[in-house]
Motif scaffolding. Structure first.
Motif, PDB file in Angstrom:
ATOM      1  N   GLU A 298      24.814  20.420  -7.845  1.00  0.00           N
ATOM      2  CA  GLU A 298      24.432  19.013  -7.786  1.00  0.00           C
ATOM      3  C   GLU A 298      22.913  18.854  -7.760  1.00  0.00           C
ATOM      4  OE1 GLU A 298      26.513  16.301  -7.752  1.00  0.00           O
ATOM      5  OE2 GLU A 298      28.096  17.747  -8.165  1.00  0.00           O
ATOM      6  N   PRO A 299      22.382  17.836  -8.449  1.00  0.00           N
ATOM      7  CA  PRO A 299      20.951  17.553  -8.328  1.00  0.00           C
ATOM      8  C   PRO A 299      20.603  17.169  -6.888  1.00  0.00           C
ATOM      9  CG  PRO A 299      21.899  16.348 -10.165  1.00  0.00           C
ATOM     10  CD  PRO A 299      23.039  16.947  -9.402  1.00  0.00           C
ATOM     11  N   VAL A 300      19.401  17.481  -6.472  1.00  0.00           N
ATOM     12  CA  VAL A 300      18.945  17.217  -5.108  1.00  0.00           C
ATOM     13  C   VAL A 300      18.088  15.956  -5.122  1.00  0.00           C
ATOM     14  CG1 VAL A 300      17.577  18.130  -3.197  1.00  0.00           C
ATOM     15  CG2 VAL A 300      18.936  19.685  -4.602  1.00  0.00           C
ATOM     16  N   PRO A 301      18.466  14.933  -4.311  1.00  0.00           N
ATOM     17  CA  PRO A 301      17.614  13.736  -4.230  1.00  0.00           C
ATOM     18  C   PRO A 301      16.399  14.034  -3.357  1.00  0.00           C
ATOM     19  CG  PRO A 301      19.548  13.482  -2.833  1.00  0.00           C
ATOM     20  CD  PRO A 301      19.684  14.806  -3.537  1.00  0.00           C
ATOM     21  N   ILE A 302      15.226  13.666  -3.864  1.00  0.00           N
ATOM     22  CA  ILE A 302      13.990  13.894  -3.110  1.00  0.00           C
ATOM     23  C   ILE A 302      13.165  12.601  -3.146  1.00  0.00           C
ATOM     24  CG2 ILE A 302      11.857  15.215  -2.946  1.00  0.00           C
ATOM     25  CD1 ILE A 302      13.329  17.543  -4.225  1.00  0.00           C
ATOM     26  N   PRO A 303      13.081  11.920  -2.003  1.00  0.00           N
ATOM     27  CA  PRO A 303      12.204  10.754  -1.929  1.00  0.00           C
ATOM     28  C   PRO A 303      10.862  11.141  -1.306  1.00  0.00           C
ATOM     29  CG  PRO A 303      13.712  10.736  -0.081  1.00  0.00           C
ATOM     30  CD  PRO A 303      13.987  12.000  -0.871  1.00  0.00           C
ATOM     31  N   ILE A 304       9.779  10.643  -1.873  1.00  0.00           N
ATOM     32  CA  ILE A 304       8.450  10.908  -1.332  1.00  0.00           C
ATOM     33  C   ILE A 304       7.716   9.576  -1.243  1.00  0.00           C
ATOM     34  CG2 ILE A 304       6.224  12.030  -1.753  1.00  0.00           C
ATOM     35  CD1 ILE A 304       7.735  14.254  -3.161  1.00  0.00           C
ATOM     36  N   GLN A 305       7.097   9.331  -0.094  1.00  0.00           N
ATOM     37  CA  GLN A 305       6.292   8.127   0.081  1.00  0.00           C
ATOM     38  C   GLN A 305       4.842   8.497   0.278  1.00  0.00           C
ATOM     39  OE1 GLN A 305       7.948   5.722   3.223  1.00  0.00           O
ATOM     40  NE2 GLN A 305       9.199   4.613   1.760  1.00  0.00           N
ATOM     41  N   VAL A 306       3.972   7.755  -0.410  1.00  0.00           N
ATOM     42  CA  VAL A 306       2.534   7.997  -0.309  1.00  0.00           C
ATOM     43  C   VAL A 306       1.877   6.663   0.019  1.00  0.00           C
ATOM     44  CG1 VAL A 306       0.471   8.738  -1.551  1.00  0.00           C
ATOM     45  CG2 VAL A 306       2.681   9.798  -2.071  1.00  0.00           C
ATOM     46  N   ASN A 307       1.040   6.660   1.062  1.00  0.00           N
ATOM     47  CA  ASN A 307       0.261   5.465   1.373  1.00  0.00           C
ATOM     48  C   ASN A 307      -0.974   5.467   0.493  1.00  0.00           C
ATOM     49  OD1 ASN A 307       2.008   4.561   3.387  1.00  0.00           O
ATOM     50  ND2 ASN A 307       1.065   5.896   4.875  1.00  0.00           N
ATOM     51  N   THR A 308      -1.112   4.379  -0.291  1.00  0.00           N
ATOM     52  CA  THR A 308      -2.251   4.308  -1.220  1.00  0.00           C
ATOM     53  C   THR A 308      -3.402   3.514  -0.650  1.00  0.00           C
ATOM     54  OG1 THR A 308      -1.258   2.392  -2.322  1.00  0.00           O
ATOM     55  CG2 THR A 308      -0.807   4.564  -3.243  1.00  0.00           C
TER      56      THR A 308
ATOM     57  N   GLY B 125       0.790  -1.220   0.000  1.00  0.00           N
ATOM     58  CA  GLY B 125       0.000   0.000   0.000  1.00  0.00           C
ATOM     59  C   GLY B 125       0.820   1.266   0.000  1.00  0.00           C
ATOM     60  N   THR B 126       2.112   1.166  -0.331  1.00  0.00           N
ATOM     61  CA  THR B 126       2.979   2.339  -0.327  1.00  0.00           C
ATOM     62  C   THR B 126       3.554   2.579  -1.717  1.00  0.00           C
ATOM     63  OG1 THR B 126       3.588   1.935   1.974  1.00  0.00           O
ATOM     64  CG2 THR B 126       5.011   3.403   0.729  1.00  0.00           C
ATOM     65  N   LEU B 127       3.433   3.829  -2.159  1.00  0.00           N
ATOM     66  CA  LEU B 127       4.021   4.252  -3.424  1.00  0.00           C
ATOM     67  C   LEU B 127       5.204   5.148  -3.089  1.00  0.00           C
ATOM     68  CD1 LEU B 127       3.509   4.230  -6.561  1.00  0.00           C
ATOM     69  CD2 LEU B 127       2.444   6.451  -6.197  1.00  0.00           C
ATOM     70  N   THR B 128       6.386   4.782  -3.549  1.00  0.00           N
ATOM     71  CA  THR B 128       7.594   5.577  -3.314  1.00  0.00           C
ATOM     72  C   THR B 128       8.035   6.189  -4.633  1.00  0.00           C
ATOM     73  OG1 THR B 128       8.276   4.088  -1.534  1.00  0.00           O
ATOM     74  CG2 THR B 128       9.966   5.541  -2.443  1.00  0.00           C
ATOM     75  N   VAL B 129       8.258   7.501  -4.612  1.00  0.00           N
ATOM     76  CA  VAL B 129       8.756   8.214  -5.789  1.00  0.00           C
ATOM     77  C   VAL B 129      10.123   8.779  -5.416  1.00  0.00           C
ATOM     78  CG1 VAL B 129       8.336  10.055  -7.455  1.00  0.00           C
ATOM     79  CG2 VAL B 129       6.397   8.817  -6.457  1.00  0.00           C
ATOM     80  N   ASN B 130      11.167   8.260  -6.030  1.00  0.00           N
ATOM     81  CA  ASN B 130      12.530   8.759  -5.828  1.00  0.00           C
ATOM     82  C   ASN B 130      12.878   9.638  -7.021  1.00  0.00           C
ATOM     83  OD1 ASN B 130      13.175   7.284  -3.409  1.00  0.00           O
ATOM     84  ND2 ASN B 130      13.214   5.460  -4.688  1.00  0.00           N
ATOM     85  N   MET B 131      13.377  10.839  -6.731  1.00  0.00           N
ATOM     86  CA  MET B 131      13.681  11.784  -7.802  1.00  0.00           C
ATOM     87  C   MET B 131      15.042  12.425  -7.585  1.00  0.00           C
ATOM     88  SD  MET B 131      10.144  13.862  -7.594  1.00  0.00           S
ATOM     89  CE  MET B 131       9.987  13.671  -5.831  1.00  0.00           C
ATOM     90  N   LEU B 132      15.655  12.814  -8.675  1.00  0.00           N
ATOM     91  CA  LEU B 132      16.772  13.744  -8.651  1.00  0.00           C
ATOM     92  C   LEU B 132      16.270  14.998  -9.342  1.00  0.00           C
ATOM     93  CD1 LEU B 132      19.933  11.654  -9.583  1.00  0.00           C
ATOM     94  CD2 LEU B 132      19.398  12.699  -7.397  1.00  0.00           C
ATOM     95  N   VAL B 133      16.366  16.121  -8.645  1.00  0.00           N
ATOM     96  CA  VAL B 133      15.842  17.376  -9.159  1.00  0.00           C
ATOM     97  C   VAL B 133      17.001  18.340  -9.337  1.00  0.00           C
ATOM     98  CG1 VAL B 133      14.282  19.289  -8.680  1.00  0.00           C
ATOM     99  CG2 VAL B 133      13.642  16.981  -8.009  1.00  0.00           C
ATOM    100  N   LYS B 134      17.121  18.898 -10.537  1.00  0.00           N
ATOM    101  CA  LYS B 134      18.162  19.897 -10.820  1.00  0.00           C
ATOM    102  C   LYS B 134      17.593  21.262 -10.453  1.00  0.00           C
ATOM    103  CE  LYS B 134      22.038  21.490 -12.386  1.00  0.00           C
ATOM    104  NZ  LYS B 134      22.375  22.436 -11.355  1.00  0.00           N
ATOM    105  N   VAL B 135      18.125  21.810  -9.368  1.00  0.00           N
ATOM    106  CA  VAL B 135      17.669  23.099  -8.857  1.00  0.00           C
ATOM    107  C   VAL B 135      18.575  24.187  -9.422  1.00  0.00           C
ATOM    108  CG1 VAL B 135      17.260  24.454  -6.765  1.00  0.00           C
ATOM    109  CG2 VAL B 135      16.846  21.990  -6.752  1.00  0.00           C
ATOM    110  N   ARG B 136      17.959  25.277  -9.894  1.00  0.00           N
ATOM    111  CA  ARG B 136      18.746  26.399 -10.429  1.00  0.00           C
ATOM    112  C   ARG B 136      19.727  26.889  -9.387  1.00  0.00           C
ATOM    113  NH1 ARG B 136      14.192  29.159 -14.124  1.00  0.00           N
ATOM    114  NH2 ARG B 136      14.331  27.479 -15.597  1.00  0.00           N
ATOM    115  N   GLN B 137      20.905  27.235  -9.829  1.00  0.00           N
ATOM    116  CA  GLN B 137      21.978  27.815  -9.025  1.00  0.00           C
ATOM    117  C   GLN B 137      22.630  26.822  -8.070  1.00  0.00           C
ATOM    118  OE1 GLN B 137      20.402  31.301  -7.114  1.00  0.00           O
ATOM    119  NE2 GLN B 137      19.961  32.311  -9.035  1.00  0.00           N
ATOM    120  N   LEU B 138      22.266  25.549  -8.118  1.00  0.00           N
ATOM    121  CA  LEU B 138      22.959  24.530  -7.341  1.00  0.00           C
ATOM    122  C   LEU B 138      23.667  23.599  -8.318  1.00  0.00           C
ATOM    123  CD1 LEU B 138      20.427  23.520  -4.536  1.00  0.00           C
ATOM    124  CD2 LEU B 138      22.350  25.099  -4.376  1.00  0.00           C
TER     125      LEU B 138
END
Length: 135
Positions: free
Chosen positions: A125-135, A110-123
């Protein structure tokens, strides 16, 4: 000049300061009884998580913020691809984001995990952002 941002680099300061939210989405209260703040990388991480949690059009003054992944809507056979596309489109519309070079969607029980690398302006290195959602 907030105390929370005085030790951040100029690049991180450009990511802004906002009111912190608890994991359940409530306003966070500091140990002094005031609203807690979040800044820099933590602020962009929180902002992107909120952006993904909203349905597009649900914010009266910001109709383009959110995704088209409505709660209760059945996803087709290409659910993972659709989620990846919605995440990439939604995050790329934030003016602080240069791109989303990596999105991984994992559903376990029942868990959806979204792992992302996000390229933020002026940084650099890409920023790793994990998000978990209970479905």
């Amino acid at each position: 000049g907030y105390n929370i941002s005085k030790f951040l680099s100029e690049s991180e300061k450009n990511l802004g300061v906002d009111i912190a939210l608890t994991p359940s989405g409530d306003l966070a209260i500091s140990n002094t009884g005031d609203l807690d703040l979040v800044a820099g990388i933590d602020n962009i991480t929180q902002a992107l998580a909120v952006r993904l949690a909203l349905e597009k059009g649900s914010l009266k003054r910001h109709l383009q913020i959110g995704t088209d992944l409505q709660i209760g809507r059945k996803l087709g056979q290409n659910a993972v691809t659709e989620i990846k596309n919605q995440v990439t489109t939604s995050l790329s519309s934030d003016p602080r984001i240069d791109g989303v070079p990596f999105v991984q969607v994992i559903q376990e029980g029942g868990t959806l995990t979204v792992n992302m690398l996000v390229k933020v302006r002026q940084l650099d290195e890409p920023v790793p952002i994990p998000i978990q959602v209970n479905t």
